[in-house]
Design a protein around this motif. Structure first.
Motif, PDB file in Angstrom:
ATOM      1  N   ASN A  17      -8.002  -0.463  12.633  1.00 32.94           N
ATOM      2  CA  ASN A  17      -6.671  -0.598  12.037  1.00 32.94           C
ATOM      3  C   ASN A  17      -6.715  -0.930  10.550  1.00 32.94           C
ATOM      4  OD1 ASN A  17      -5.221  -0.115  14.472  1.00 32.94           O
ATOM      5  ND2 ASN A  17      -5.679  -2.200  15.138  1.00 32.94           N
ATOM      6  N   SER A  18      -7.805  -0.594   9.883  1.00 36.12           N
ATOM      7  CA  SER A  18      -7.935  -0.885   8.457  1.00 36.12           C
ATOM      8  C   SER A  18      -8.305   0.370   7.673  1.00 36.12           C
ATOM      9  CB  SER A  18      -8.995  -1.970   8.213  1.00 36.12           C
ATOM     10  OG  SER A  18      -8.569  -3.220   8.725  1.00 36.12           O
ATOM     11  N   CYS A  19      -7.954   0.350   6.385  1.00 35.35           N
ATOM     12  CA  CYS A  19      -8.310   1.417   5.445  1.00 35.35           C
ATOM     13  C   CYS A  19      -9.231   0.826   4.381  1.00 35.35           C
ATOM     14  CB  CYS A  19      -7.062   1.984   4.772  1.00 35.35           C
ATOM     15  SG  CYS A  19      -5.801   2.600   5.924  1.00 35.35           S
ATOM     16  N   TYR A  20     -10.241   1.598   3.958  1.00 36.44           N
ATOM     17  CA  TYR A  20     -11.231   1.095   2.998  1.00 36.44           C
ATOM     18  C   TYR A  20     -11.391   2.076   1.842  1.00 36.44           C
ATOM     19  CZ  TYR A  20     -12.436  -1.706   7.100  1.00 36.44           C
ATOM     20  OH  TYR A  20     -12.377  -2.530   8.186  1.00 36.44           O
ATOM     21  N   LEU A  72       0.837  -1.203   0.000  1.00 32.36           N
ATOM     22  CA  LEU A  72       0.000   0.000   0.000  1.00 32.36           C
ATOM     23  C   LEU A  72       0.876   1.260   0.000  1.00 32.36           C
ATOM     24  CD1 LEU A  72      -3.109   0.596   0.150  1.00 32.36           C
ATOM     25  CD2 LEU A  72      -2.754   1.049   2.570  1.00 32.36           C
ATOM     26  N   GLN A  73       1.955   1.253   0.804  1.00 39.07           N
ATOM     27  CA  GLN A  73       2.846   2.404   0.854  1.00 39.07           C
ATOM     28  C   GLN A  73       3.546   2.641  -0.480  1.00 39.07           C
ATOM     29  OE1 GLN A  73       4.342   0.928   4.978  1.00 39.07           O
ATOM     30  NE2 GLN A  73       5.266   2.918   4.648  1.00 39.07           N
ATOM     31  N   GLU A  74       3.826   1.566  -1.197  1.00 36.88           N
ATOM     32  CA  GLU A  74       4.516   1.696  -2.474  1.00 36.88           C
ATOM     33  C   GLU A  74       3.603   2.257  -3.560  1.00 36.88           C
ATOM     34  OE1 GLU A  74       5.930  -2.212  -3.197  1.00 36.88           O
ATOM     35  OE2 GLU A  74       7.664  -2.033  -1.860  1.00 36.88           O
ATOM     36  N   MET A 127      -3.717  -2.223  -5.967  1.00 33.20           N
ATOM     37  CA  MET A 127      -3.513  -1.076  -5.082  1.00 33.20           C
ATOM     38  C   MET A 127      -2.909  -1.485  -3.745  1.00 33.20           C
ATOM     39  SD  MET A 127      -6.830   1.407  -5.691  1.00 33.20           S
ATOM     40  CE  MET A 127      -8.052   0.196  -5.155  1.00 33.20           C
ATOM     41  N   GLY A 128      -2.448  -2.732  -3.652  1.00 32.20           N
ATOM     42  CA  GLY A 128      -1.861  -3.191  -2.397  1.00 32.20           C
ATOM     43  C   GLY A 128      -2.900  -3.554  -1.356  1.00 32.20           C
ATOM     44  N   SER A 129      -4.107  -3.950  -1.793  1.00 32.86           N
ATOM     45  CA  SER A 129      -5.179  -4.288  -0.871  1.00 32.86           C
ATOM     46  C   SER A 129      -5.896  -5.545  -1.369  1.00 32.86           C
ATOM     47  CB  SER A 129      -6.167  -3.116  -0.753  1.00 32.86           C
ATOM     48  OG  SER A 129      -6.732  -2.807  -2.025  1.00 32.86           O
ATOM     49  N   HIS A 130      -7.116  -5.789  -0.884  1.00 39.42           N
ATOM     50  CA  HIS A 130      -7.942  -6.897  -1.351  1.00 39.42           C
ATOM     51  C   HIS A 130      -9.401  -6.531  -1.105  1.00 39.42           C
ATOM     52  CE1 HIS A 130      -8.596  -7.978   2.860  1.00 39.42           C
ATOM     53  NE2 HIS A 130      -7.281  -7.935   3.030  1.00 39.42           N
ATOM     54  N   LEU A 131     -10.304  -7.262  -1.738  1.00 37.97           N
ATOM     55  CA  LEU A 131     -11.721  -7.039  -1.437  1.00 37.97           C
ATOM     56  C   LEU A 131     -11.950  -7.250   0.058  1.00 37.97           C
ATOM     57  CD1 LEU A 131     -13.586  -8.705  -4.453  1.00 37.97           C
ATOM     58  CD2 LEU A 131     -13.624  -6.287  -3.822  1.00 37.97           C
ATOM     59  N   VAL A 132     -12.804  -6.435   0.636  1.00 37.84           N
ATOM     60  CA  VAL A 132     -12.926  -6.378   2.078  1.00 37.84           C
ATOM     61  C   VAL A 132     -13.341  -7.725   2.685  1.00 37.84           C
ATOM     62  CG1 VAL A 132     -15.331  -5.557   1.940  1.00 37.84           C
ATOM     63  CG2 VAL A 132     -13.971  -5.121   3.998  1.00 37.84           C
ATOM     64  N   TRP A 147       1.063   7.412  15.007  1.00 34.14           N
ATOM     65  CA  TRP A 147       0.154   7.837  13.949  1.00 34.14           C
ATOM     66  C   TRP A 147      -0.401   6.615  13.242  1.00 34.14           C
ATOM     67  CZ3 TRP A 147      -0.904  12.978  13.493  1.00 34.14           C
ATOM     68  CH2 TRP A 147      -0.034  13.850  14.137  1.00 34.14           C
ATOM     69  N   VAL A 148      -1.667   6.726  12.810  1.00 33.37           N
ATOM     70  CA  VAL A 148      -2.313   5.703  11.992  1.00 33.37           C
ATOM     71  C   VAL A 148      -2.685   6.370  10.670  1.00 33.37           C
ATOM     72  CG1 VAL A 148      -4.196   4.046  11.802  1.00 33.37           C
ATOM     73  CG2 VAL A 148      -3.188   4.520  14.035  1.00 33.37           C
ATOM     74  N   CYS A 149      -2.214   5.816   9.563  1.00 37.86           N
ATOM     75  CA  CYS A 149      -2.326   6.496   8.267  1.00 37.86           C
ATOM     76  C   CYS A 149      -3.032   5.633   7.228  1.00 37.86           C
ATOM     77  CB  CYS A 149      -0.938   6.862   7.742  1.00 37.86           C
ATOM     78  SG  CYS A 149       0.040   7.863   8.894  1.00 37.86           S
ATOM     79  N   CYS A 150      -3.831   6.297   6.381  1.00 39.19           N
ATOM     80  CA  CYS A 150      -4.484   5.676   5.232  1.00 39.19           C
ATOM     81  C   CYS A 150      -4.220   6.535   3.998  1.00 39.19           C
ATOM     82  CB  CYS A 150      -5.998   5.570   5.451  1.00 39.19           C
ATOM     83  SG  CYS A 150      -6.492   4.307   6.652  1.00 39.19           S
ATOM     84  N   PRO A 151      -4.268   5.930   2.817  1.00 35.99           N
ATOM     85  CA  PRO A 151      -4.137   6.754   1.604  1.00 35.99           C
ATOM     86  C   PRO A 151      -5.230   7.813   1.562  1.00 35.99           C
ATOM     87  CG  PRO A 151      -3.905   4.426   1.070  1.00 35.99           C
ATOM     88  CD  PRO A 151      -4.374   4.488   2.497  1.00 35.99           C
TER      89      PRO A 151
END
Length: 230
Positions: free
Chosen positions: A108-111, A75-77, A130-135, A96-100
């Motif tokens: 602790n998740s980004c959606y 995700l960071q990349e 995008m460095g993720s998966h379907l929820v 800090w907790v960060c999301c795009p």
């Protein structure tokens, strides 16, 4: 007869003359003059202070992603713009907790709620890219949060989640989390019979039970990734 005593004067040719000790010359007292600095020194100091300020700003901007010794996540990349919130960790203290930017954070998740439609397989590929998966929904709280986010949108009734049945009635999550029927959130009468092997959250159904099995065709999607904590 008394003996005669003869006195003789003896002189030594190699005898050294009396040593003369010369006193060291009087040490001159140093005169103290005020020290003169070069005219460019104030400019140098100002430049160093400016560079220090710039370095501090750079450190503050990149700190969330440079202090960790871990390798950057996928995700960071993929993203350069982030939104961070202050958080307190038991192990690290203040952090800090960060999301795009543009993603929604819960715990602790980004959606990411998409603005375009794709079939289920392409939806999963898009999330992976995008460095993720379907929820993958693991709790009632998460289900309620996502359902409320969907209701805030307009014109997007069905959002894919990462659950489908490759074989009829054998539901599987994309991350291999075991499917638990007691922790599922189906609408009344669902899952229905027929060729409907993919699952979507239905916007207009009552919360929290709003899962609907659908044909794996064009729908919106929800991508999920772990939030970046620093």
């Amino acid at each position: 007869m008394a003996s005669e005593v003869t006195y003789a004067e003896v002189k030594f040719k190699n005898a050294s003359p009396t040593a003369v000790i010369e006193a060291p010359p009087e040490t001159k007292k140093h005169e103290h003059h005020p020290q003169k600095y070069p005219p460019w020194l104030p400019w140098l100091i100002s430049l160093l202070l400016l560079l220090t300020c710039i370095a501090l700003v750079v450190v503050l901007l990149v700190a969330p992603f440079s202090h960790s010794s871990k390798q950057p996540t996928a995700l960071q990349e993929k993203f350069t713009a982030w939104e961070c919130n202050s958080a307190v960790s038991e192990n690290k203290g203040q952090g800090w907790v960060c999301c795009p930017k543009g993603w929604k954070r819960f715990q602790n998740s980004c959606y990411f709620l998409s603005l375009d439609k794709m079939p289920w397989a392409e939806s999963e590929q898009n999330c992976t890219g995008m460095g993720s998966h379907l929820v993958v929904i693991n709790s009632r709280e998460e289900q309620v949060f996502l359902s409320e986010q969907i209701k805030q949108g307009t014109g997007r009734p069905n959002f894919y989640i990462g659950l489908r049945a490759v074989i009829k009635d054998q539901w599987q999550w994309v991350d291999k989390t075991p499917y638990n029927v007691t922790a599922a959130f189906w609408r009344t009468g669902e899952p229905s019979e027929g060729d409907e092997k993919c699952v979507a959250i239905h916007k207009d159904s009552e919360i929290p039970n709003n899962w609907n099995n659908v044909r794996c065709q064009q729908h919106w999607r929800i991508c999920e990734a772990a939030a970046v904590t620093v």
